[in-house]
Scaffold this motif. Sequence first.
Motif, short mmCIF file in Angstrom:
data_model
loop_
_atom_site.label_atom_id
_atom_site.label_comp_id
_atom_site.label_asym_id
_atom_site.label_seq_id
_atom_site.Cartn_x
_atom_site.Cartn_y
_atom_site.Cartn_z
N ILE A 19 3.08 20.05 21.79
CA ILE A 19 2.73 21.14 20.89
C ILE A 19 1.28 21.04 20.41
N ASP A 20 0.87 19.83 20.06
CA ASP A 20 -0.45 19.65 19.46
C ASP A 20 -0.97 18.28 19.89
N ASP A 21 -2.05 18.28 20.66
CA ASP A 21 -2.66 17.00 21.04
C ASP A 21 -4.09 16.93 20.52
N SER A 22 -4.34 17.59 19.43
CA SER A 22 -5.71 17.71 18.92
C SER A 22 -6.32 16.39 18.51
N GLY A 23 -5.51 15.37 18.27
CA GLY A 23 -6.04 14.08 17.86
C GLY A 23 -6.25 13.10 18.99
N MET A 24 -5.89 13.49 20.18
CA MET A 24 -5.96 12.58 21.33
C MET A 24 -7.39 12.52 21.88
N PRO A 25 -7.93 11.31 22.02
CA PRO A 25 -9.16 11.18 22.80
C PRO A 25 -8.90 11.73 24.20
N GLN A 65 -10.49 3.54 10.01
CA GLN A 65 -10.18 4.98 10.06
C GLN A 65 -8.91 5.35 9.31
N GLY A 66 -8.11 4.37 8.95
CA GLY A 66 -6.84 4.68 8.30
C GLY A 66 -5.83 5.22 9.29
N LEU A 67 -4.99 6.12 8.83
CA LEU A 67 -3.93 6.69 9.66
C LEU A 67 -4.39 8.02 10.23
N GLU A 68 -4.36 8.11 11.57
CA GLU A 68 -4.85 9.32 12.26
C GLU A 68 -3.77 9.88 13.18
N PHE A 69 -3.63 11.16 13.16
CA PHE A 69 -2.71 11.85 14.07
C PHE A 69 -3.27 11.85 15.48
N LEU A 70 -2.38 11.67 16.45
CA LEU A 70 -2.78 11.75 17.84
C LEU A 70 -2.17 12.98 18.53
N THR A 71 -0.82 13.04 18.58
CA THR A 71 -0.18 14.10 19.33
C THR A 71 1.24 14.31 18.85
N TYR A 72 1.85 15.43 19.27
CA TYR A 72 3.14 15.85 18.72
C TYR A 72 3.92 16.63 19.77
N THR A 111 0.84 -1.20 0.00
CA THR A 111 0.00 0.00 0.00
C THR A 111 0.87 1.24 0.00
N TYR A 112 0.51 2.19 -0.85
CA TYR A 112 1.24 3.43 -0.98
C TYR A 112 0.37 4.57 -0.42
N PHE A 113 0.96 5.33 0.48
CA PHE A 113 0.26 6.44 1.11
C PHE A 113 0.91 7.77 0.75
N CYS A 114 0.05 8.73 0.54
CA CYS A 114 0.46 10.12 0.40
C CYS A 114 0.06 10.83 1.69
N ALA A 115 0.92 11.74 2.17
CA ALA A 115 0.60 12.48 3.40
C ALA A 115 1.15 13.88 3.28
N MET A 116 0.42 14.83 3.83
CA MET A 116 0.85 16.21 3.72
C MET A 116 0.49 17.00 4.97
N ASN A 117 1.15 18.12 5.14
CA ASN A 117 0.65 19.12 6.07
C ASN A 117 0.79 20.49 5.43
N ASN A 118 0.05 21.43 6.02
CA ASN A 118 0.15 22.80 5.55
C ASN A 118 0.75 23.66 6.65
N ASN A 119 0.83 24.94 6.45
CA ASN A 119 1.53 25.78 7.41
C ASN A 119 0.71 26.02 8.67
N ALA A 120 -0.44 25.36 8.79
CA ALA A 120 -1.23 25.48 10.02
C ALA A 120 -0.77 24.50 11.08
N GLY A 121 0.08 23.55 10.73
CA GLY A 121 0.51 22.60 11.74
C GLY A 121 1.49 21.58 11.19
N ALA A 122 2.12 20.86 12.10
CA ALA A 122 3.17 19.92 11.70
C ALA A 122 2.67 18.51 11.45
N LYS A 123 1.47 18.20 11.92
CA LYS A 123 1.00 16.82 11.78
C LYS A 123 0.75 16.50 10.32
N LEU A 124 0.99 15.23 9.98
CA LEU A 124 0.68 14.76 8.63
C LEU A 124 -0.76 14.29 8.56
#
Lengths: 109, 111
Positions: free
Chosen positions: B55-61, B41-48, A84-97
């Motif tokens: 910095i960011d825990d917006s994905g944490m239950p 759900q696929g891949l979900e962000f939790l925290t950073y 499986t191939y995944f694409c992931a991105m973030n924008n300048n609003a945050g670091a999370k992918l």
Amino acid sequence: GQQVQQSPASLVLQEGENAELQCNFSSTATRLQWFYQHPGGRLVSLFYNPSGTKHTGRLTSTTVTNERRSSLHISSSQTTDSGTYFCAMNNNAGAKLTFGGGTRLTVRP
Amino acid sequence: NAGVIQTPRHKVTGKGQEATLWCEPISGHSAVFWYRQTIVQGLEFLTYFRNQAPIDDSGMPKERFSAQMPNQSHSTLKIQSTQPQDSAVYLCASRTGGEQYFGPGTRLTVL
């Protein structure tokens, strides 16, 4: 929030054929990565490519930032490319992918 | 460079028990991320964390999940009173510059 759409969801090839995987995103990407995951395996970074074109081996990634899209081209596919191939991105609003749903590739011998 | 290390690789807990997952980022990487992966759900962000600071825990239950990074060499994700819906692969990643590198994940199964 930002969204990432990948197409196709699945793809079946005969060994030797080429593949083009697409990724579209809802906001301008400041970071964009392509990952590969073998079933049960870890996410392996293939490309960090927020803009332009990058090559490695049989893989080419092209990101057109202002059109909010990226593609991954696999040439002369091999059975070992299956996964499986995944694409992931973030924008300048945050670091999370934010990840797309993935493209499941099956290459038949 | 051993890459991002996660332990344990597999954990099975009973409903209501606590689970603690460990992550050792790549040495020198200043940012550490936690994600989880499920079929639905696929891949979900939790925290950073950056430089050990949250910095960011917006994905944490909010109620049962917590994460810490007591030093630059490890981070923990704790789930209290685990529920079957917490079953997932929990992924840790670290980053230097722009690219994130992922660990092998911890597969958590809650019975």
